[in-house]
Every structure is written in C-alpha cells, then in structure tokens.
Motif scaffolding. Structure first.
Motif, mmCIF file in Angstrom:
data_model
loop_
_atom_site.group_PDB
_atom_site.id
_atom_site.type_symbol
_atom_site.label_atom_id
_atom_site.label_comp_id
_atom_site.label_asym_id
_atom_site.label_seq_id
_atom_site.Cartn_x
_atom_site.Cartn_y
_atom_site.Cartn_z
ATOM 1 N N ASN A 102 0.846 -1.195 0.000
ATOM 2 C CA ASN A 102 0.000 0.000 0.000
ATOM 3 C C ASN A 102 0.880 1.243 0.000
ATOM 4 N N VAL A 103 0.425 2.275 -0.716
ATOM 5 C CA VAL A 103 1.227 3.489 -0.877
ATOM 6 C C VAL A 103 0.380 4.710 -0.576
ATOM 7 N N ASP A 104 0.948 5.636 0.199
ATOM 8 C CA ASP A 104 0.327 6.932 0.468
ATOM 9 C C ASP A 104 1.411 7.985 0.382
ATOM 10 N N GLY A 105 1.542 8.596 -0.791
ATOM 11 C CA GLY A 105 2.612 9.556 -0.988
ATOM 12 C C GLY A 105 3.962 8.875 -0.885
ATOM 13 N N ALA A 106 4.766 9.346 0.064
ATOM 14 C CA ALA A 106 6.093 8.770 0.256
ATOM 15 C C ALA A 106 6.087 7.595 1.217
ATOM 16 N N THR A 107 4.917 7.285 1.794
ATOM 17 C CA THR A 107 4.815 6.201 2.769
ATOM 18 C C THR A 107 4.402 4.906 2.074
ATOM 19 N N THR A 108 5.118 3.837 2.369
ATOM 20 C CA THR A 108 4.802 2.519 1.835
ATOM 21 C C THR A 108 4.661 1.544 2.992
ATOM 22 N N ALA A 109 3.629 0.689 2.932
ATOM 23 C CA ALA A 109 3.428 -0.319 3.973
ATOM 24 C C ALA A 109 2.922 -1.592 3.317
ATOM 25 N N THR A 110 3.335 -2.727 3.849
ATOM 26 C CA THR A 110 2.863 -4.002 3.317
ATOM 27 C C THR A 110 1.797 -4.582 4.229
ATOM 28 N N GLN A 111 0.908 -5.349 3.630
ATOM 29 C CA GLN A 111 -0.181 -5.977 4.377
ATOM 30 C C GLN A 111 -0.385 -7.400 3.865
ATOM 31 N N ALA A 112 -0.269 -8.369 4.750
ATOM 32 C CA ALA A 112 -0.502 -9.768 4.393
ATOM 33 C C ALA A 112 -1.989 -10.077 4.458
ATOM 34 N N THR A 113 -2.450 -10.898 3.528
ATOM 35 C CA THR A 113 -3.860 -11.277 3.487
ATOM 36 C C THR A 113 -3.989 -12.605 2.753
ATOM 37 N N PHE A 114 -5.220 -13.022 2.484
ATOM 38 C CA PHE A 114 -5.511 -14.238 1.723
ATOM 39 C C PHE A 114 -6.482 -13.886 0.608
ATOM 40 N N VAL A 115 -6.141 -14.247 -0.606
ATOM 41 C CA VAL A 115 -6.868 -13.812 -1.789
ATOM 42 C C VAL A 115 -7.381 -15.021 -2.554
ATOM 43 N N GLY A 116 -8.662 -14.991 -2.938
ATOM 44 C CA GLY A 116 -9.235 -16.060 -3.734
ATOM 45 C C GLY A 116 -8.696 -16.067 -5.149
ATOM 46 N N LYS A 117 -8.949 -17.136 -5.834
ATOM 47 C CA LYS A 117 -8.506 -17.290 -7.221
ATOM 48 C C LYS A 117 -9.087 -16.169 -8.084
ATOM 49 N N ALA A 118 -8.260 -15.549 -8.907
ATOM 50 C CA ALA A 118 -8.722 -14.492 -9.798
ATOM 51 C C ALA A 118 -9.825 -15.034 -10.705
ATOM 52 N N PRO A 119 -10.939 -14.305 -10.867
ATOM 53 C CA PRO A 119 -12.099 -14.889 -11.545
ATOM 54 C C PRO A 119 -11.967 -14.990 -13.054
ATOM 55 N N GLY A 120 -11.223 -14.061 -13.691
ATOM 56 C CA GLY A 120 -11.217 -14.040 -15.145
ATOM 57 C C GLY A 120 -12.604 -13.729 -15.681
ATOM 58 N N THR A 121 -12.735 -13.588 -16.987
ATOM 59 C CA THR A 121 -14.050 -13.290 -17.553
ATOM 60 C C THR A 121 -14.964 -14.503 -17.557
ATOM 61 N N ASP A 122 -14.416 -15.703 -17.436
ATOM 62 C CA ASP A 122 -15.265 -16.892 -17.349
ATOM 63 C C ASP A 122 -15.947 -16.984 -15.989
ATOM 64 N N GLY A 123 -15.344 -16.344 -14.975
ATOM 65 C CA GLY A 123 -15.907 -16.415 -13.633
ATOM 66 C C GLY A 123 -16.574 -15.144 -13.172
ATOM 67 N N LEU A 124 -16.468 -14.057 -13.938
ATOM 68 C CA LEU A 124 -17.069 -12.771 -13.566
ATOM 69 C C LEU A 124 -17.259 -11.953 -14.831
ATOM 70 N N ARG A 125 -18.508 -11.489 -15.028
ATOM 71 C CA ARG A 125 -18.800 -10.794 -16.279
ATOM 72 C C ARG A 125 -19.930 -9.786 -16.045
ATOM 73 N N ARG A 126 -19.795 -8.624 -16.660
ATOM 74 C CA ARG A 126 -20.806 -7.571 -16.506
ATOM 75 C C ARG A 126 -22.061 -7.943 -17.294
ATOM 76 N N PHE A 127 -23.211 -7.910 -16.588
ATOM 77 C CA PHE A 127 -24.482 -8.338 -17.188
ATOM 78 C C PHE A 127 -25.411 -7.159 -17.475
ATOM 79 N N LEU A 128 -25.332 -6.114 -16.693
ATOM 80 C CA LEU A 128 -26.271 -4.992 -16.827
ATOM 81 C C LEU A 128 -25.576 -3.718 -16.385
ATOM 82 N N VAL A 129 -25.884 -2.626 -17.075
ATOM 83 C CA VAL A 129 -25.475 -1.292 -16.633
ATOM 84 C C VAL A 129 -26.718 -0.428 -16.577
ATOM 85 N N GLY A 130 -26.873 0.316 -15.481
ATOM 86 C CA GLY A 130 -28.079 1.098 -15.256
ATOM 87 C C GLY A 130 -27.998 2.504 -15.806
ATOM 88 N N PRO A 131 -29.076 3.274 -15.642
ATOM 89 C CA PRO A 131 -29.119 4.659 -16.110
ATOM 90 C C PRO A 131 -28.283 5.583 -15.233
#
Length: 751
Positions: free
Chosen positions: A656-685
């Motif tokens: 993570n970056v805020d100007g000249a400050t940098t900090a790391t953060q450990a976490t757990f991330v699910g598998k990237a979905p790709g377009t086969d796993g996530l796709r835009r279906f509708l856009v509203g007004p």
C-alpha cells in the motif's frame, strides 16, 4: 445503501462517516509474522453436504423452495455401490459482457430484454389514478402507491389458493423495500422549508405525508402471461407497509423501559419502519425487512438535549449510533404538526419517557418480520437480532433438527458482521406458520459478532450480558441487562473486540457449499498505518490506496471488496470460521496492488453492494454496485459470477502506498475470476444504484431494482438540468423502478 444528499446536516450520512470510536482490531499488531497458505487452509471445514441451503442476500429467496431435509435416519446396511452417476456439467456464463456506459438507459446483453414492471407512484389498489409524476398527486393516495428508492426484494411463488408455492414460476408476490426518497422529484418544487440550520421547519404537512408513505415496503401480486410480466393493481394481497404502520415488538427488549414512549407506554408497540435497505426471508415463508440508516431521521439537538439527560449512558448510546441533528427530512418540525410528526423528535421534552419520544430512536434499527400472505397481519420487530444499521438478514442452511441462522452486516464505515443462531431447532411443520413461527425461532437465540484473525481464521464472539466484557463494570458502557445489550448492540460488539470492516453490507450464502459472502462497499476512513488513532489496514481489510476521480483524490479503500467465510465443520452454529477475500473492486487500469483480482474491461467494478445467489442455478452469484467512485467511467452495474471456494487462492502480501509512505499488508486472496468467472451483465441509467434482486422459481425471470436515477439533480425548475429521465424518457422526472429481465429464447438467465 443510499446516501442522503442534504448539505445542512452532515451527520445524516452515517454510512459514509461512521460512528465507531473504538480501537478494536484491524490487527495491524497481529501480523508481524508471515502468513502462510498452510496456516489458513489447514484449518479444515466440511461442506454443507447433508444440508440443502437457502441462498439469500439482498434479493431473498428468489422464489425457489426453502430447502428442508429431514433429520438423518439410523444407518442401514450399505448395498454395493452402483456405478457413480456422471458429475453435473459445470456452470458456464453464456452471454456477452455488457460494455461500461454513461448512457441514461438500462443495458443488458444481446438476446435479453429488460422491461419496466413497477415504478415510483404506480397505483396498487382499485380507484387510484395513474401517477402524474409532477408532484400534484393527492398525498392521501400514497399509501396505495409504489414507494420510492426500490431496494432489497423477494419473489414468493403463489398457488391458486393464494398460498405460498415456491415452485410456481408464473404467479407470486413480489415484496420489496423502499429505502429512502429523492425529495426533489416528489413535490411540485421540491420540499418546502422555512428557515435554516436548527431553525429550519417543514411548512406543508401534505408533503411530509407523501414522504411518510413512500418509505417502507411494497407487497404486490405479479403474474406472467406468455413472456410478459405485470403486476395486478387490484389484487387483495397488495399492501404497503410504511412509517405509519403499527408494529409490535417481540423478543428480550420488548416491553422494557428502553422502548416506552407516549404512543406505547408499556413498550410493546411502535409505528412504522424506515430506511429499509436489504432484506431476508424465513423458512416458514415470511419476509424480513431491515432498518439501516434510521438514526438520521430523528431530531436531537445535542447541545441542548445532552444537558437534559440524567443518565449519561443515553448520551453515550446516541453518540455511538449517530443520533444528532435536525433530522434528514425535518419531519419533527412540521408547522402545527401532531403526534405523527412529534415522534421523530427524540429529545427530552416531557416529565417522563411516557410523555414524549425520548426513546423514539430506540424503536428503530431492527429486523422486521412481515407476513406477505396475510395483509391484515401486524409486522413484528425482532429484538433478539440486535439493534444497529441492519443492511440485511440472510438465512443460512435450513436443516430439520438443526438451529436456524441469519447473517447480518451493519452498513457503516468500520462496523461489524453479525449472526443470530436460533435456540429452537427447525421443524418443517412450521412452514406457513406466519409470524407466530417467528416467535418460536427469532425471539430466542444467540447473537454473535465476527472477529477476523490474521491467520485466516475467525471467531464468533457472543453478545450476552456477563461475557466478552459485556458487564456492568465495563468502563465505556455499563450494561444493565439483556435488553440493554440488544438496544446497544454496537457498544456490546465494541466491548467484545469485533473487527472493524469496510462498510459491511449484503450477505449471501452459496447453496452449493454453505459458504457465506459479505460485500464491503468501501471505506474512506481507513488509513495506511492506523497512526494517530485512525483505523489502519488489516488482513481482512487489506488495501489502502488512492483512486483519483479526475483531479479529486479518493483515498482509503474506495472500491471495496467481497470477503467470504466458512463456518467450521459446515455448522452455522459453530463459533469459529475460516475466510479469504473473494474479490477486490478496482479499475482495470489500476496497479496490481490495487487491482488484486486482475479485473479486465469486461468485469471491472467498484463499490459492491447488493449480492444474491440463484436458487434455480446453484452456484451462480449476482453482484450489484452502489458506486460514486468509478462513475466518471460507468454507471452502476450488475455482474454475474461463478465463485469457487474459500481457500482456492493463496496468501498474498499487498503493498500500500500513500505519498512517500509505503506499507505491506498480508492477506488471503481467492482465485482471480477471469471473464469466465465474472462478467458484466447490466449497466443502469445515470446516477442510479443497482440494488435488490430476485428470480422467478424457474430462474427464467430476473427482477432487479433501479434506485434513485438522477438523484443528484439540483433543481426542479428546468427539466433540462435533470441528470436522468429514466424510465419514462422525454423531459420526465426520473423514477426508481423494478425491471424484469428475460431471455428472448426463454432460457435460464445468465447461463
């Protein structure tokens, strides 16, 4: 969620501001050691194997049967196993992604049709005229018209005897919330207000009456004829529940001093429900509406009212819930107003609580149960589920002989995730039992709040007098009794040490495996390090960054993320769980430490909000956005997703970056979905939020709500200045509305 746009009372936008002053984890101090995939995913969790699941989120049950399994019989001798049946084909998204758009239309994929079904002001009773949409409709008719700001909803299939029939895919009751209003378009020239600041008053009672009726819930009968859906204006089951509807309290806080008012001197009743955002369902066939940002509706001028309070705990409670200011719609100020207006003033005025509404705000912030099949039934506010900014109440797995569970987010920055587990085990004989069944399952149970730990596990902390610091000796708030814990659930969760989250909103349960998903819409209050008593990043809320909108900086976690978790052993009553981050919102052009899920042009998004799993196609997730951060590029949207499981990705360290400050953060991330796993279906007004979703029982009709198009328009005088004219077009005032989406070939939506 809908943000209020008043500029004279900044405290009313509590979801964007937050009222949590505690130093509860963020866990920055817990993650000095490197996290490993083994530590997260070696914890183990069973699937919901023996349980069929009720999926929900903002859209409720979607009309499919509430799944029920009998208790398992004694084991019998096992015959030789036959050859295994072929595995079902995996789900596959089967539509072309809809492009991002700034147009004032509803865009859906090629081969689909979106039709307007139910709009603000539409009549739902015989003899009520069509809506003029110019502010001149008689105020007294609004209790028989569609409300404003359509939100969470459920489709309840219905048979010819007007009873719940979850298999009926062509006739049912569509029940939906009406969260708030866009005042500019409701009256001839917007709200009539005299004076400014604390002296501002509403001078036209008829305008306020319209607004009273336009909040709450609609119950409407809908029918399919051929391929066309419509609502039945003269149905005997049509109903509006609004801010004047009488309601009873049930559960531990009912009939206690905290709920006593001039209207109900024994604390057993109140009038109305307000700011109804997401929703939920029950396995006996009733609807749950949830009171979210209710605090801003009440008038309490802090400088004068604090001095009148003899019990300092009351001031602490008001501060924690954000009850202060003139009231977002100034309902308490109506010139010559009577008791229906006075009840919105929660100040000390009379000699005792029985003489005024000093406890009036305590009567809001609850989950409210409504029986849609009995239009004469009185709604009930279920106090055992706690009082906070309820986004929704998602029903978990339903298994005969096992407790029931509801998962609930508190929609404000740095608030918490909760669950309620019933004391009584589910008995299928209670199907169709109405709110009497609710007395059995929702008035007695255990209320928990979530603590997400840095190693990828989590604890459910019970909120009960005498445990987890919730005692009379608590230095921040001395809890007196069980009702006090429920009235002041946020303070109890503070004491327990719950995890501050990036605006917890809708929850949804995957019917394939019982895993629970939670949208975290965004958080501008999170900082890079947590210095100077601010809230830094943590494993479950791991990003801090700047996502500029033009020349305007947007810092914190402006795009939000979706977290998911699995209760240990697949048991919703378990007190531990494991988790990961399923999906991060981001612009596709953002850096890899911001666009962690590697989104592309067909699926990038910001500010996830509404969320719901299909029942007709288990495993298909619908994700809606309520965004003001990415609207320089696209209007809000609906995406279809095919998520995997907790643990399908890896441990990751984000920079993570805020100007000249940098900090790391450990976490757990699910598998990237790709377009086969996530796709835009509708856009509203333009200027809308996409929220509320349900499906017909066969999955061949999808109901979606388009909320507050054009809400940031500034003047009513010149229609050319309206930001939207949807859905009626030309120079019309915009209207919130429900659309029904069907596939032109009659197939399942999305697949």
């Amino acid at each position: 969620m809908t943000a209020n746009t008043r500029t004279d009372d900044p405290l009313v936008d509590l979801d964007d501001i937050g009222t949590n002053p505690t130093s509860n984890p963020s866990f920055t101090d817990l993650i000095a050691s490197r996290l490993s995939r083994r530590r997260l995913f070696g914890l183990g969790v069973g699937t919901a194997g023996t349980a069929l699941l009720q999926a929900c989120g903002g859209g409720g049950d979607g009309g499919a049967a509430f799944p029920i399994l009998p208790a398992a019989p004694a084991p019998a001798p096992v015959p030789p196993a036959p050859s295994p049946a072929p595995a079902p084909a995996p789900l596959k998204l089967n539509f072309g992604a809809v492009a991002k758009s700034l147009d004032d239309v509803v865009s859906v994929p090629v081969g689909y049709t979106a039709s307007v079904l139910y709009r603000l002001g539409d009549p739902i009773a015989s003899g009520v005229a069509a809506y003029k949409n110019d502010g001149s409709d008689e105020a007294a008719t609004y209790d028989r018209r569609a409300g404003d700001h359509h939100d969470g909803m459920t489709f309840f299939g219905m048979n010819a005897s007007n009873k719940w029939d979850a298999t009926n895919a062509s006739r049912g009751l569509l029940v939906m919330n009406h969260e708030a209003i866009t005042p500019l378009f409701l009256h001839p020239a917007g709200q009539t207000i005299s004076g400014t600041g604390n002296a501002a008053v509403r001078t036209v009672a008829g305008e306020v009456l319209r607004e009273f009726y336009l909040h709450g819930v609609s119950v409407i009968e809908v029918n399919k004829s051929g391929s066309t859906w419509s609502y039945k204006q003269d149905s005997s089951l049509n109903r509006r529940v609004h801010t004047l509807t009488e309601m009873s309290f049930s559960g531990p806080a009912a009939k206690t001093d905290y709920l006593k008012t001039r209207y109900s001197t024994d604390g057993s009743k109140t009038r109305g429900t307000v700011n109804n955002c997401a929703n939920g369902t029950t396995p006996w066939g009733t609807y749950l509406t949830c009171e979210e940002n209710w605090a801003g509706y009440f008038r309490r001028i802090k400088a004068t009212d604090d001095a009148k309070r003899t019990n300092p705990k009351e001031v602490t409670s008001f501060s924690r819930y954000g009850v202060a200011g003139t009231g977002r719609e100034l309902w308490a100020t109506v010139t010559g107003g009577d008791d229906i207006h006075a009840r919105w003033n929660t100040e000390v005025i009379g000699a005792t609580a029985l003489d005024d509404y000093r406890n009036g705000s305590n009567t809001y912030g609850w989950v409210v149960e409504i029986d849609p099949f009995n239009p004469n039934s009185m709604p009930k506010k279920r106090t055992a589920l706690g009082r906070f900014g309820h986004e929704g109440a998602c029903l978990g797995p339903v298994v005969v002989g096992k407790p029931l569970v509801w998962y609930m987010g508190d929609d404000s920055q740095n608030e918490y995730l909760y669950k309620f587990v019933s004391t009584k085990a589910w008995d299928a004989a209670d199907v169709g039992g109405g709110t009497a069944a609710g007395d059995k399952y929702m008035d007695d149970g255990k209320l928990y709040v979530a603590k997400f730990k840095a190693d990828g596990s989590g604890d459910w902390l019970e909120l009960k007098l005498g445990v987890n610091g919730i005692t009379a000796a608590n230095a921040n708030y001395a809890f007196a009794d069980a009702a006090d814990v429920l009235i002041n659930t946020r303070l109890a969760a503070d004491s327990a040490g719950a995890t501050k989250m990036d605006r917890p909103e809708w929850t949804a349960v995957n019917p394939k495996n019982g895993e629970v998903y939670l949208t975290l819409t965004n958080n501008s209050a999170r900082t890079i390090s947590g210095a100077n008593n601010t809230v830094g990043t943590d494993a479950a809320n791991p990003r801090y960054y700047n996502d500029p909108k033009g020349a305007t900086a947007q810092k914190g976690n402006p795009n939000g993320h979706v977290i998911r978790f699995a209760d240990t052993g697949g048991n919703p009553a378990a007190v531990t769980f494991k988790w990961d981050v399923y999906l991060f919102g981001a612009r596709s052009t953002a850096s890899a430490d911001i666009n962690v899920s590697n989104l592309g042009g067909d699926n990038d998004f910001s500010s996830p909000d509404g969320m719901w799993f299909s029942q007709a196609a288990p495993g298909l997730l619908w994700l809606e956005t309520d965004d003001g951060k990415y609207t320089d590029v696209t209007n809000c949207m609906l995406l279809a997703a095919l998520p995997g499981t907790v643990g399908d990705g890896a441990a990751k360290t984000i920079t993570n970056v805020d100007g000249a400050t940098t900090a790391t953060q450990a976490t757990f991330v699910g598998k990237a979905p790709g377009t086969d796993g996530l796709r835009r279906f509708l856009v509203g007004p333009v200027d809308c939020e996409i929220t509320g979703i349900a499906e017909s029982g066969d999955g061949r009709a999808l109901f979606v709500n388009i909320q507050h198009p054009g809400e940031n328009s500034k003047t009513i005088g010149d229609p050319n200045t309206f930001l939207s004219h949807w859905p009626d077009g030309a120079k019309s005032r915009p209207r919130s509305a429900t659309v029904v989406i069907t596939r032109n070939d009659g197939g399942l939506i999305g697949l």
